[in-house]
Write a protein that holds these residues in place. Sequence first.
Motif, PDB file in Angstrom:
ATOM      1  N   PHE A  79      -2.804   3.790   8.919  1.00 22.08           N
ATOM      2  CA  PHE A  79      -1.332   3.271   8.673  1.00 22.08           C
ATOM      3  C   PHE A  79      -1.180   3.591   7.773  1.00 22.08           C
ATOM      4  CE2 PHE A  79      -1.505  -0.211  12.522  1.00 22.08           C
ATOM      5  CZ  PHE A  79      -0.641   0.736  13.141  1.00 22.08           C
ATOM      6  N   LEU A  80      -1.576   2.811   6.884  1.00 25.89           N
ATOM      7  CA  LEU A  80      -0.850   3.178   4.740  1.00 25.89           C
ATOM      8  C   LEU A  80      -1.535   4.278   4.666  1.00 25.89           C
ATOM      9  CD1 LEU A  80      -3.127  -0.605   3.718  1.00 25.89           C
ATOM     10  CD2 LEU A  80      -0.527   0.225   3.841  1.00 25.89           C
ATOM     11  N   SER A  81      -1.752   5.474   5.217  1.00 32.69           N
ATOM     12  CA  SER A  81      -2.312   6.835   4.110  1.00 32.69           C
ATOM     13  C   SER A  81      -1.598   7.673   5.097  1.00 32.69           C
ATOM     14  CB  SER A  81      -4.452   7.163   5.592  1.00 32.69           C
ATOM     15  OG  SER A  81      -4.570   5.737   4.707  1.00 32.69           O
ATOM     16  N   SER A  82      -1.269   7.251   6.179  1.00 30.54           N
ATOM     17  CA  SER A  82      -0.655   7.949   7.268  1.00 30.54           C
ATOM     18  C   SER A  82       0.747   8.636   6.193  1.00 30.54           C
ATOM     19  CB  SER A  82      -0.343   7.684   8.932  1.00 30.54           C
ATOM     20  OG  SER A  82      -0.663   6.941   8.700  1.00 30.54           O
ATOM     21  N   TYR A  83       1.670   6.813   6.060  1.00 28.07           N
ATOM     22  CA  TYR A  83       2.421   6.972   5.407  1.00 28.07           C
ATOM     23  C   TYR A  83       2.591   7.296   4.091  1.00 28.07           C
ATOM     24  CZ  TYR A  83       6.602   4.405   3.518  1.00 28.07           C
ATOM     25  OH  TYR A  83       7.705   4.166   2.496  1.00 28.07           O
ATOM     26  N   ILE A  84       1.702   7.121   2.850  1.00 26.83           N
ATOM     27  CA  ILE A  84       1.562   7.735   2.436  1.00 26.83           C
ATOM     28  C   ILE A  84       1.492   9.263   1.939  1.00 26.83           C
ATOM     29  CG2 ILE A  84       0.353   7.846   0.060  1.00 26.83           C
ATOM     30  CD1 ILE A  84       1.325   5.556   0.364  1.00 26.83           C
ATOM     31  N   GLY A  85       0.825   9.827   3.088  1.00 25.23           N
ATOM     32  CA  GLY A  85       1.177  11.077   3.126  1.00 25.23           C
ATOM     33  C   GLY A  85       1.626  11.483   3.705  1.00 25.23           C
ATOM     34  N   LEU A  86       2.761  11.418   4.458  1.00 24.85           N
ATOM     35  CA  LEU A  86       4.005  11.613   4.852  1.00 24.85           C
ATOM     36  C   LEU A  86       5.100  11.541   3.771  1.00 24.85           C
ATOM     37  CD1 LEU A  86       5.731  12.218   7.109  1.00 24.85           C
ATOM     38  CD2 LEU A  86       6.913   9.801   7.084  1.00 24.85           C
ATOM     39  N   SER A  87       5.126  10.271   2.707  1.00 24.67           N
ATOM     40  CA  SER A  87       5.732  11.048   1.476  1.00 24.67           C
ATOM     41  C   SER A  87       5.895  11.366   0.769  1.00 24.67           C
ATOM     42  CB  SER A  87       5.636   9.011   0.976  1.00 24.67           C
ATOM     43  OG  SER A  87       6.127   7.684   1.824  1.00 24.67           O
ATOM     44  N   LEU A  88       4.407  11.441   0.297  1.00 21.93           N
ATOM     45  CA  LEU A  88       3.771  12.599  -0.327  1.00 21.93           C
ATOM     46  C   LEU A  88       4.854  13.794   0.033  1.00 21.93           C
ATOM     47  CD1 LEU A  88       0.617  12.116  -1.132  1.00 21.93           C
ATOM     48  CD2 LEU A  88       2.304  12.098  -2.851  1.00 21.93           C
TER      49      LEU A  88
END
Lengths: 253, 201
Positions: A79-88
């Motif tokens: 969850f956290l990694s996909s959100y960070i990836g999207l934000s980046l």
Amino acid sequence: MRKIRLYISSGMVLRMILRKRIIPLLLIVIPSAFFYMVYLTTSERIMPFEVASIADKLILQVSERNSSFVFFAVATVGFLSSYIGLSLIQEMVDVNKRLIICGYHPIELMGSSFLVLLVVIIFVSTYISLSMLLFFTPVSFAGFFISMVMSGLTYGCYGLLIGSVFKGELEGILLIVLLANIDAGWLQNPLFYSGAQNKMIIQVLPAYYPSQMAIVSAFSSYSTTKILFGSIAYFCSFGALAATIYYQKMKKK
Amino acid sequence: MLKAENIKKSFGKKTVLNRINLDIGPAQLKAIVGENGAGKSTLVKIIVGYWKADEGKLSTKCSIGYCPQQTLVFKQLTIEENYRYFAAAYGLQPDERINQEHFNYLMKLFKFEQYKNQKVIQLSGGTIQKLNLALALIHQPNLLILDEPYNGFDWETYHSFWEFISLYKDIGNSVLLVSHLITDKSLFDRVYQLNNGKFDA
């Protein structure tokens, strides 16, 4: 010069991510909240389940609480990694276009986003793996830690991919939540998997390999090398696809 | 410095630019004026090299600085960090003495000194707009292309902007200003009127 540009870009992207107060907060609070929830809602009763990825039919007898900790750990990193990836990708797309006009190459910018994502994934994986020791000790701590990193890389690259395809934040978040929730947050639960009717579908989903690796390394001494390769293939495919789409969208035309 | 000949650009069946000719020499100040959707930003993106023209020839014999219409800066970074990031994009070493001196010059020119370590998100709209312009000047370009540069400027900043443009022109550099409204045409060597993808005669 390219190395210096990548170094400067990665440093700036990392600063931007850390300065958004919500992100460091999420990275610390979500794993703790999930673990606490598991602790409060699960029992110590022993649940037998079959491990899908081992050739010999392996049935593990594990407490409901411990299997839930492992399952939630994989889902949390995802969850956290996909959100960070999207934000980046999404939040910087317009300014990054200007940087490209000024001389940056799209792949340098994608590369720096990936490096920052990797740093965040290693931080979250370390934090989660060490937190896990408060509740139980995995049979192979290294294998368990690597499975967390693999979950992060697979879902982080999925976030980069979604960010490259969709401009709108709402669409992006919906697609992340949808897949991460169905896959990592539901179907990969080992207890659900054991009784599932069509296991083939579950096996082709992104969180399958990291989940299996986490379960095998946490509760047995079987080798996880083959599972690791499956996981690497998955995140490399997402990463390559994300980089290709990002390049096509951002390059000078 | 810049010569565009017969530039043509279409998106699908719609022709956005139709045989555009543009010539900018040293120490010139020119403007392109047109309604929204006239094709101004498309032409600018072709000149700065982000898009390719379908037809025509574009030759540039100078370095170009581009200030976009939107304030495209990193809002979570400070003014100094934005400078370093864009300097890297231009292939400059921000820590080299000559680049550091130029950074200090820009800080003074735009009166940024007291804000340089503040995050952009904490600055006023006018200061952000000035940063948007300053980032186009990092590599000391000979031709400055400004797309609606004074949106959000207060009166004082507007005056300083024109003082800067005059100074910039006096040392042999050129400016192409793109806007939907030009109030004082006498400031310019030439004003091109863009209508339906063509310059009016």
